[in-house]
Motif scaffolding. Structure first.
Motif, PDB file in Angstrom:
ATOM      1  N   LYS A  42       2.232   1.684  -3.481  1.00  0.00           N
ATOM      2  CA  LYS A  42       1.159   2.163  -4.349  1.00  0.00           C
ATOM      3  C   LYS A  42       0.949   3.664  -4.158  1.00  0.00           C
ATOM      4  O   LYS A  42       0.799   4.415  -5.128  1.00  0.00           O
ATOM      5  N   GLN A  43       0.979   4.111  -2.906  1.00  0.00           N
ATOM      6  CA  GLN A  43       0.800   5.523  -2.607  1.00  0.00           C
ATOM      7  C   GLN A  43       1.963   6.353  -3.155  1.00  0.00           C
ATOM      8  O   GLN A  43       1.762   7.432  -3.720  1.00  0.00           O
TER       9      GLN A  43
ATOM     10  N   ASP B 271       0.831  -1.214   0.000  1.00  0.00           N
ATOM     11  CA  ASP B 271       0.000   0.000   0.000  1.00  0.00           C
ATOM     12  C   ASP B 271       0.859   1.255   0.000  1.00  0.00           C
ATOM     13  O   ASP B 271       0.529   2.248  -0.659  1.00  0.00           O
TER      14      ASP B 271
END
Length: 73
Positions: free
Chosen positions: A43-44, A40
């Motif tokens: 992805k950010q 995550d």
């Protein structure tokens, strides 16, 4: 009296050295089991850089990170 002080100082130094190496071992083990960067987070970061993160790209980045961790061992 002098022997008590010397024994106390030696015990203190031995305890500090043992504590340092035990803490170092524990932290290495912890970070191997729980890497500080998750998919995550990657992805950010990719979204902030203007890239559209696909699952394939995320898997590639994660596998390259795992390979780097194995090389360091």
């Amino acid at each position: 009296m002098l022997t008590i002080i010397l024994v106390a100082i030696i015990a203190l130094l031995a305890g500090l050295a043992a504590g340092f190496f035990i803490a170092r071992w524990y932290m290495k083990k912890y970070f191997e089991e729980n890497p500080p960067i998750s998919p995550d987070m990657i992805k950010q970061m990719m979204a902030q850089m203007g890239q559209k993160p696909s699952q394939k790209k995320l898997n590639q980045v994660m596998s390259s990170m795992k390979a780097q961790q194995k090389k360091k061992k």
